[in-house]
Scaffold this active site. Structure first.
Site, PDB file in Angstrom:
ATOM      1  N   SER A  36    -118.416  29.026 -44.314  1.00 47.45           N
ATOM      2  CA  SER A  36    -118.222  30.242 -45.095  1.00 47.45           C
ATOM      3  C   SER A  36    -118.969  30.163 -46.430  1.00 47.45           C
ATOM      4  O   SER A  36    -120.183  30.042 -46.453  1.00 47.45           O
ATOM      5  CB  SER A  36    -116.732  30.507 -45.294  1.00 47.45           C
ATOM      6  OG  SER A  36    -116.507  31.775 -45.847  1.00 47.45           O
ATOM      7  N   HIS A  37    -118.229  30.207 -47.545  1.00 48.71           N
ATOM      8  CA  HIS A  37    -118.861  30.226 -48.868  1.00 48.71           C
ATOM      9  C   HIS A  37    -118.747  28.876 -49.586  1.00 48.71           C
ATOM     10  O   HIS A  37    -118.918  28.810 -50.804  1.00 48.71           O
ATOM     11  CB  HIS A  37    -118.224  31.317 -49.732  1.00 48.71           C
ATOM     12  CG  HIS A  37    -116.733  31.201 -49.835  1.00 48.71           C
ATOM     13  ND1 HIS A  37    -115.888  31.816 -48.949  1.00 48.71           N
ATOM     14  CD2 HIS A  37    -115.941  30.537 -50.699  1.00 48.71           C
ATOM     15  CE1 HIS A  37    -114.639  31.547 -49.273  1.00 48.71           C
ATOM     16  NE2 HIS A  37    -114.640  30.758 -50.331  1.00 48.71           N
ATOM     17  N   GLU A  44    -106.627  39.178 -51.057  1.00 43.46           N
ATOM     18  CA  GLU A  44    -107.292  39.332 -52.348  1.00 43.46           C
ATOM     19  C   GLU A  44    -108.597  38.557 -52.461  1.00 43.46           C
ATOM     20  O   GLU A  44    -109.451  38.889 -53.279  1.00 43.46           O
ATOM     21  CB  GLU A  44    -106.348  38.923 -53.487  1.00 43.46           C
ATOM     22  CG  GLU A  44    -105.731  37.543 -53.359  1.00 43.46           C
ATOM     23  CD  GLU A  44    -106.683  36.420 -53.657  1.00 43.46           C
ATOM     24  OE1 GLU A  44    -107.492  36.554 -54.591  1.00 43.46           O
ATOM     25  OE2 GLU A  44    -106.622  35.399 -52.948  1.00 43.46           O
ATOM     26  N   ALA A  45    -108.790  37.553 -51.611  1.00 43.49           N
ATOM     27  CA  ALA A  45    -110.016  36.750 -51.643  1.00 43.49           C
ATOM     28  C   ALA A  45    -111.147  37.481 -50.922  1.00 43.49           C
ATOM     29  O   ALA A  45    -111.847  36.912 -50.088  1.00 43.49           O
ATOM     30  CB  ALA A  45    -109.771  35.390 -51.019  1.00 43.49           C
ATOM     31  N   ARG A  93    -116.827  38.128 -45.804  1.00 44.78           N
ATOM     32  CA  ARG A  93    -116.236  38.612 -47.043  1.00 44.78           C
ATOM     33  C   ARG A  93    -117.171  39.623 -47.704  1.00 44.78           C
ATOM     34  O   ARG A  93    -118.383  39.610 -47.478  1.00 44.78           O
ATOM     35  CB  ARG A  93    -115.957  37.453 -48.007  1.00 44.78           C
ATOM     36  CG  ARG A  93    -114.755  36.600 -47.625  1.00 44.78           C
ATOM     37  CD  ARG A  93    -114.602  35.423 -48.582  1.00 44.78           C
ATOM     38  NE  ARG A  93    -113.346  34.727 -48.397  1.00 44.78           N
ATOM     39  CZ  ARG A  93    -113.156  33.771 -47.482  1.00 44.78           C
ATOM     40  NH1 ARG A  93    -114.148  33.417 -46.683  1.00 44.78           N
ATOM     41  NH2 ARG A  93    -111.970  33.182 -47.373  1.00 44.78           N
ATOM     42  N   LYS A 103    -111.422  39.436 -40.883  1.00 45.98           N
ATOM     43  CA  LYS A 103    -112.182  40.037 -41.972  1.00 45.98           C
ATOM     44  C   LYS A 103    -113.640  40.184 -41.569  1.00 45.98           C
ATOM     45  O   LYS A 103    -114.184  39.369 -40.825  1.00 45.98           O
ATOM     46  CB  LYS A 103    -112.040  39.216 -43.247  1.00 45.98           C
ATOM     47  CG  LYS A 103    -112.418  37.747 -43.150  1.00 45.98           C
ATOM     48  CD  LYS A 103    -112.086  37.039 -44.445  1.00 45.98           C
ATOM     49  CE  LYS A 103    -112.401  35.549 -44.385  1.00 45.98           C
ATOM     50  NZ  LYS A 103    -111.467  34.818 -43.516  1.00 45.98           N
ATOM     51  N   THR A 133    -104.977  25.006 -39.053  1.00 46.17           N
ATOM     52  CA  THR A 133    -105.166  26.388 -38.632  1.00 46.17           C
ATOM     53  C   THR A 133    -106.544  26.912 -39.032  1.00 46.17           C
ATOM     54  O   THR A 133    -107.045  27.869 -38.439  1.00 46.17           O
ATOM     55  CB  THR A 133    -104.081  27.296 -39.241  1.00 46.17           C
ATOM     56  OG1 THR A 133    -104.030  27.100 -40.649  1.00 46.17           O
ATOM     57  CG2 THR A 133    -102.717  26.977 -38.639  1.00 46.17           C
TER      58      THR A 133
END
Length: 597
Positions: free
Chosen positions: A153-154, A407-408, A312, A420, A53
């Site tokens: 991403s990170h 929460e991330a 984020r 997000k 996913t």
């Protein structure tokens, strides 16, 4: 190595060399074979990187289990075939493709486009760097059949990824992940290696500037008082963490009426080497050090931060004593929820038509707010693929869903993008800071007001490191049979932790919920890995929620712990004791040789 194993490995090497046309990755495999690096070759060739996913994410190097040109081509061919089979008018509706600044990202975006163009599919390929939310935004605005974003991403600098959005402009969920994975496996023969030819193909359409301007119009619509923003004395520092976010946040600041923020110069420009941080994640210890130093020198009150693909967001506020408070993802979630609630109530709309969404491992504070205020709160599995789809489902039921989070440090602000977005979160936070400063308040004092109204919530999230999947399985097997009394369909979990009595257990691996007899079927869908959530309480009214789960991308057992009680000191003591018993007794960290951050 025996001859049979050597023969199998040689076949894998020869197959790789047959299909791979990239000279660099061909040479990697050839050199490893020549040097008899069989263990390394087995790691790279014995198994195939799994499409899930979250799409694909892994280390950039040669091999079936890594990220490289061949894997991108095969994934794109499989995805294209699946989309054409399952979405009507997919050729005409097209695919939206974007990329970040990481090594190979631009080329892989073009290779993805080439695979779709080869099948006659219109391709909206963004020119230049975009942040991840631009892909779902484009899918929605252009009514595209799907979207692909090339980003990790990170993650560390040696990683890259391939994220897929469905026609509803939300990340894919089951059964599409399995369907796409199966489609990839029957479309493995690579057909196109020329990444540059797409730019001159008539099926490759450039709507980049139009989409970017529409995105900024959406951003501007989120502002409530640009007049106050333009006159504020508050100073902001922003870091894009060597990623793509700077230009998007700078333009968004302008649309909100703010004076320009002070950038962290060392981290302002996109740099795939991420030279100033070990992990380009604002949550990691030390990641904000440069930003805080810049803020001290600039006399700024607030630090804003986005991760490299700018989906984020994190923030910090300077205290009166000169120290800094870095807000957690759950604290920011509560702050945003409080502000969204205020704005919704001020609109005069019926409160029972307001809904908010959070992942099940996030704080229960919004749940407490919903009970007190009368709006609907829904929790879902971890990940914005679930948050976005839950928001869409609620909207179909007639609810307005202007906020969701995990929460991330992932936050969905507004109803336009069901994913997000660190850019919208940045300016929404900054405007709230200005609004509060006009009243002589700060973000932290606003948070404390929420605590006094809804209860003092505090989180303590971390993880244990375990490189051995068998040990992880053994740990969770023991937790499910803690006293040795478990039966086939009746697990036996721990009855208490740190003096608190366990009041409920939801095991999303087995599909067992102690609060729902006689079927014990949980309301949430099952998790692909280990995931168990415990609720416990004490006689003095203190309560905790503890979720333990495995990571799908890292060798970690993560835990998400939240306590609520009558005072900060009481909650802190409870959390400290729970973490100690979790590690010493439940996880047996010493015995199992688990690492800690």
């Amino acid at each position: 190595m025996n001859s049979e194993k050597n023969s199998v490995l040689e076949d894998l090497v020869q197959e790789w060399l047959r299909v791979d046309q990239n000279p660099e990755t061909r040479k990697e495999i050839s050199d490893l074979w020549a040097a008899n690096r069989t263990i390394e070759l087995e790691k790279r060739l014995k198994s195939r990187i799994q499409f899930g996913t979250a799409g694909l994410r892994g280390r950039m190097e040669a091999g079936w289990s890594r990220m490289n040109d061949l894997i991108i081509i095969q994934a794109s061919q499989g995805l294209c075939a699946y989309v054409l089979e399952h979405i009507s008018n997919a050729k005409e509706r097209g695919v939206v493709i974007g990329h970040d600044h990481r090594h190979h990202s631009e080329k892989w975006a073009r290779l993805t486009a080439a695979a779709f163009i080869d099948k006659g599919v219109k391709t909206y390929l963004y020119r230049g760097l975009v942040h991840t939310p631009m892909v779902p935004f484009g899918v929605k605005k252009l009514n595209a059949a799907c979207g692909v974003m090339i980003t990790a991403s990170h993650n560390p600098k040696h990683d890259n990824g391939y994220k897929v959005y469905w026609e509803n402009a939300v990340q894919i969920i089951s059964p599409h992940d399995a369907g796409i994975a199966a489609s990839i496996n029957v479309n493995l023969e690579p057909k196109g290696w020329d990444a540059d030819v797409v730019l001159t193909d008539p099926l490759c359409v450039d709507r980049t500037q139009e989409m970017i301007q529409e995105y900024f119009s959406h951003i501007k619509s989120l502002s409530q008082h640009s007049d106050l923003n333009s006159s504020t004395n508050l100073k902001f520092v922003n870091t894009s963490m060597h990623g793509v976010g700077h230009v998007f946040v700078a333009q968004s600041f302008e649309r909100f009426g703010f004076a320009p923020f002070t950038p962290v110069k060392e981290q302002e420009q996109p740099d795939p080497e991420f030279p100033t941080v070990q992990f380009p994640n604002p949550e990691e210890a030390g990641a904000l050090d440069l930003a805080l130093s810049t803020a001290n020198n600039a006399g700024a009150t607030y630090v804003l931060a986005q991760d490299p693909d700018a989906d984020r967001f994190s923030a910090a506020e300077k205290r009166k004593d000169g120290s800094w408070q870095v807000f957690t993802g759950d604290q920011l979630g509560a702050i945003f929820a409080g502000r969204v609630l205020e704005q919704y109530k001020a609109s005069g709309k019926p409160i029972d038509k307001l809904a908010m969404v959070a992942s099940t491992v996030s704080s229960k504070m919004i749940e407490a707010m919903a009970v007190a205020e009368g709006f609907k709160f829904v929790e879902c599995l971890t990940g914005f693929k679930f948050i976005g789809n839950t928001a869409l489902s609620l909207a179909d039921q007639g609810y307005e869903v202007p906020f969701g989070y995990e929460e991330a440090i992932g936050f969905m602000i507004g109803s336009e993008i069901r994913d997000k977005d660190g850019v919208s979160a940045s300016v929404f936070f900054a405007e709230l800071a200005v609004h509060l400063s006009q009243q002589g308040k700060t973000i932290n004092s606003y948070l404390q007001g929420l605590y006094s109204r809804y209860g003092y919530f505090q989180t303590s999230n971390s993880y244990f490191v375990c490189e051995d999947p068998q040990v992880i399985d053994q740990i969770f097997t023991r937790i499910r049979n803690y006293d040795g009394q478990a039966l086939a369909k009746n697990p036996s979990y721990p009855k208490s932790i740190a003096g608190l009595d366990v009041t409920s257990v939801v095991d999303l691996t087995l599909g067992y919920d102690t609060t729902n007899p006689p079927t014990h079927k949980p309301s949430l869908p099952l998790s692909s890995g280990h995931m168990i959530q415990f609720r416990a309480s004490s006689k003095d009214g203190s309560k905790i929620v503890l979720t333990t789960r495995t990571s799908g991308t890292e060798p970690k057992i993560k835990y998400y712990l939240e306590g609520v009680g009558e005072s900060p000191s009481v909650v802190q003591d409870v959390l400290r004791n729970v973490v100690r018993e979790l590690g010493d007794e439940w996880m047996q960290a010493s015995f199992n040789k688990l690492g800690r951050p």
